[in-house]
Design a protein around this motif. Structure first.
Motif, PDB file in Angstrom:
ATOM      1  N   VAL A 168      -0.512  -5.233   4.063  1.00  0.00           N
ATOM      2  CA  VAL A 168      -1.773  -5.968   3.989  1.00  0.00           C
ATOM      3  C   VAL A 168      -2.496  -5.951   5.339  1.00  0.00           C
ATOM      4  O   VAL A 168      -3.713  -5.733   5.416  1.00  0.00           O
ATOM      5  CB  VAL A 168      -1.531  -7.421   3.528  1.00  0.00           C
ATOM      6  N   GLY A 169      -1.743  -6.179   6.420  1.00  0.00           N
ATOM      7  CA  GLY A 169      -2.346  -6.177   7.750  1.00  0.00           C
ATOM      8  C   GLY A 169      -2.968  -4.842   8.098  1.00  0.00           C
ATOM      9  O   GLY A 169      -4.082  -4.775   8.644  1.00  0.00           O
ATOM     10  N   SER A 170      -2.268  -3.757   7.767  1.00  0.00           N
ATOM     11  CA  SER A 170      -2.796  -2.417   8.029  1.00  0.00           C
ATOM     12  C   SER A 170      -4.058  -2.155   7.206  1.00  0.00           C
ATOM     13  O   SER A 170      -5.020  -1.536   7.695  1.00  0.00           O
ATOM     14  CB  SER A 170      -1.716  -1.380   7.698  1.00  0.00           C
ATOM     15  N   PHE A 171      -4.055  -2.628   5.964  1.00  0.00           N
ATOM     16  CA  PHE A 171      -5.226  -2.443   5.099  1.00  0.00           C
ATOM     17  C   PHE A 171      -6.448  -3.125   5.693  1.00  0.00           C
ATOM     18  O   PHE A 171      -7.528  -2.510   5.801  1.00  0.00           O
ATOM     19  CB  PHE A 171      -4.932  -3.010   3.712  1.00  0.00           C
ATOM     20  N   TRP A 172      -6.319  -4.379   6.118  1.00  0.00           N
ATOM     21  CA  TRP A 172      -7.480  -5.098   6.639  1.00  0.00           C
ATOM     22  C   TRP A 172      -7.943  -4.521   7.979  1.00  0.00           C
ATOM     23  O   TRP A 172      -9.143  -4.511   8.264  1.00  0.00           O
ATOM     24  CB  TRP A 172      -7.163  -6.585   6.783  1.00  0.00           C
ATOM     25  N   ASP A 173      -7.020  -4.003   8.786  1.00  0.00           N
ATOM     26  CA  ASP A 173      -7.425  -3.334  10.029  1.00  0.00           C
ATOM     27  C   ASP A 173      -8.327  -2.142   9.711  1.00  0.00           C
ATOM     28  O   ASP A 173      -9.355  -1.925  10.381  1.00  0.00           O
ATOM     29  CB  ASP A 173      -6.183  -2.852  10.797  1.00  0.00           C
ATOM     30  N   THR A 174      -7.962  -1.389   8.675  1.00  0.00           N
ATOM     31  CA  THR A 174      -8.764  -0.234   8.271  1.00  0.00           C
ATOM     32  C   THR A 174     -10.126  -0.665   7.738  1.00  0.00           C
ATOM     33  O   THR A 174     -11.155  -0.057   8.061  1.00  0.00           O
ATOM     34  CB  THR A 174      -8.025   0.582   7.202  1.00  0.00           C
ATOM     35  N   ILE A 175     -10.131  -1.722   6.941  1.00  0.00           N
ATOM     36  CA  ILE A 175     -11.390  -2.208   6.365  1.00  0.00           C
ATOM     37  C   ILE A 175     -12.347  -2.662   7.458  1.00  0.00           C
ATOM     38  O   ILE A 175     -13.549  -2.351   7.427  1.00  0.00           O
ATOM     39  CB  ILE A 175     -11.128  -3.355   5.371  1.00  0.00           C
ATOM     40  N   HIS A 176     -11.841  -3.394   8.435  1.00  0.00           N
ATOM     41  CA  HIS A 176     -12.714  -3.875   9.525  1.00  0.00           C
ATOM     42  C   HIS A 176     -13.319  -2.700  10.289  1.00  0.00           C
ATOM     43  O   HIS A 176     -14.476  -2.760  10.724  1.00  0.00           O
ATOM     44  CB  HIS A 176     -11.922  -4.777  10.465  1.00  0.00           C
TER      45      HIS A 176
ATOM     46  N   ARG B  64       5.541  -2.356  -6.958  1.00  0.00           N
ATOM     47  CA  ARG B  64       5.147  -3.751  -6.842  1.00  0.00           C
ATOM     48  C   ARG B  64       3.725  -3.819  -6.286  1.00  0.00           C
ATOM     49  O   ARG B  64       3.320  -3.000  -5.482  1.00  0.00           O
ATOM     50  CB  ARG B  64       6.116  -4.492  -5.902  1.00  0.00           C
ATOM     51  N   TRP B  65       3.007  -4.815  -6.735  1.00  0.00           N
ATOM     52  CA  TRP B  65       1.690  -5.091  -6.192  1.00  0.00           C
ATOM     53  C   TRP B  65       1.783  -6.273  -5.236  1.00  0.00           C
ATOM     54  O   TRP B  65       2.577  -7.200  -5.450  1.00  0.00           O
ATOM     55  CB  TRP B  65       0.715  -5.451  -7.310  1.00  0.00           C
ATOM     56  N   THR B  66       0.955  -6.253  -4.212  1.00  0.00           N
ATOM     57  CA  THR B  66       0.847  -7.370  -3.281  1.00  0.00           C
ATOM     58  C   THR B  66      -0.585  -7.883  -3.299  1.00  0.00           C
ATOM     59  O   THR B  66      -1.534  -7.099  -3.220  1.00  0.00           O
ATOM     60  CB  THR B  66       1.220  -6.941  -1.849  1.00  0.00           C
ATOM     61  N   VAL B  67      -0.744  -9.198  -3.412  1.00  0.00           N
ATOM     62  CA  VAL B  67      -2.060  -9.829  -3.501  1.00  0.00           C
ATOM     63  C   VAL B  67      -2.310 -10.650  -2.237  1.00  0.00           C
ATOM     64  O   VAL B  67      -1.447 -11.433  -1.809  1.00  0.00           O
ATOM     65  CB  VAL B  67      -2.156 -10.748  -4.736  1.00  0.00           C
ATOM     66  N   ASP B  68      -3.478 -10.462  -1.655  1.00  0.00           N
ATOM     67  CA  ASP B  68      -3.855 -11.227  -0.458  1.00  0.00           C
ATOM     68  C   ASP B  68      -5.248 -11.801  -0.648  1.00  0.00           C
ATOM     69  O   ASP B  68      -6.067 -11.252  -1.400  1.00  0.00           O
ATOM     70  CB  ASP B  68      -3.836 -10.327   0.780  1.00  0.00           C
ATOM     71  N   VAL B  69      -5.523 -12.909   0.027  1.00  0.00           N
ATOM     72  CA  VAL B  69      -6.857 -13.519   0.021  1.00  0.00           C
ATOM     73  C   VAL B  69      -7.261 -13.768   1.466  1.00  0.00           C
ATOM     74  O   VAL B  69      -6.531 -14.422   2.222  1.00  0.00           O
ATOM     75  CB  VAL B  69      -6.881 -14.848  -0.759  1.00  0.00           C
ATOM     76  N   LEU B  70      -8.403 -13.248   1.861  1.00  0.00           N
ATOM     77  CA  LEU B  70      -8.876 -13.386   3.234  1.00  0.00           C
ATOM     78  C   LEU B  70     -10.277 -13.978   3.236  1.00  0.00           C
ATOM     79  O   LEU B  70     -11.131 -13.597   2.429  1.00  0.00           O
ATOM     80  CB  LEU B  70      -8.900 -12.019   3.922  1.00  0.00           C
TER      81      LEU B  70
END
Length: 243
Positions: free
Chosen positions: A205-213, A108-114
């Motif tokens: 998603v939360g873990s992904f954005w923590d890594t990106i920041h 499954r894919w998950t889509v987020d917008v920030l």
């Protein structure tokens, strides 16, 4: 015919085409447009099968938009269905939502917008993550939040996925489920009837954005959207190469 064991040289002579041309065609990589069309065909085949082979091209097009946020013309869907040898069943349309109670997909894919903040306003960023591998497979950016933002991110993900697994045999071999975060829904970027992800999707998603920041290594507040977009693009490109 060649894939079924017939000699390529004999087939080429029979069809009055060059053997070298056949091998050149076989070695040539498909274009992004061809890859997107092949992936759309897989999605359409699955939607049609889940409907009990009742949906025609109009309802299939609706489901592409509602479920995946993919906007295509009636003509495109009709031609793809015709090429795949499927058609709708005449009569009253079923009211059941086809993906409720359907088979569990393998992925499954998950889509987020920030909304990322800069001194000159926000930069809205849509990302598509593979929930199983937690890999980034598609993204897009825009100055405003809209469904087209998600559509562009999904089309980028579809093209990348088609490159990664070009030989998948049927719709059931591929990704056929997509969920959206609550944030994407609140920003009205998700399809009206799009599935909202569960706690695990949101954790990914939360873990992904923590890594990106952590990876951005930029100022706490970026001066403008252009500089932030350039840095995001470099970071995202690196992430997808590592996937």
């Amino acid at each position: 015919m060649a894939s079924q064991g017939f000699p390529a040289r004999r087939i080429a002579a029979l069809l009055d085409v060059s053997e070298s041309g056949y091998y050149a065609w076989r070695a040539r990589s498909p274009s992004p447009r061809a890859l997107r069309r092949a992936w759309l065909t897989r999605l359409i085949l699955d939607i049609h099968q889940e409907s009990g082979s009742t949906y025609g091209y109009r309802r299939v097009r609706q489901e592409l938009c509602h479920r995946y946020g993919i906007v295509v013309s009636h003509t495109t869907v009709e031609l793809i269905m015709k090429g795949a040898g499927i058609r709708g069943r005449a009569g009253r349309l079923h009211e059941q939502v086809p993906w409720e109670g359907a088979r569990t997909p393998s992925r499954r894919w998950t889509v987020d917008v920030l909304a990322l903040t800069t001194l000159l306003g926000p930069l809205y960023t849509a990302v598509v993550l593979d929930t199983a591998s937690r890999c980034l497979i598609g993204w897009s950016t825009a100055a405003t939040a809209h469904r087209g933002l998600v559509h562009h991110a999904l089309m980028a993900a579809i093209t990348r996925a088609a490159h990664a697994e070009p030989a998948a045999g049927t719709a059931h071999d591929s990704l056929l489920a997509c969920s959206f975060t609550e944030r994407a829904a609140l920003l009205e970027c998700a399809p009206v009837r799009g599935r909202v992800g569960d706690w695990y999707d949101h954790a990914v998603v939360g873990s992904f954005w923590d890594t990106i920041h952590r990876e951005l290594h930029g100022p706490s507040l970026w001066p403008d959207t252009h500089s932030l977009e350039n840095q995001l693009s470099e970071t995202f490109d690196r992430f997808t190469r590592q996937a």
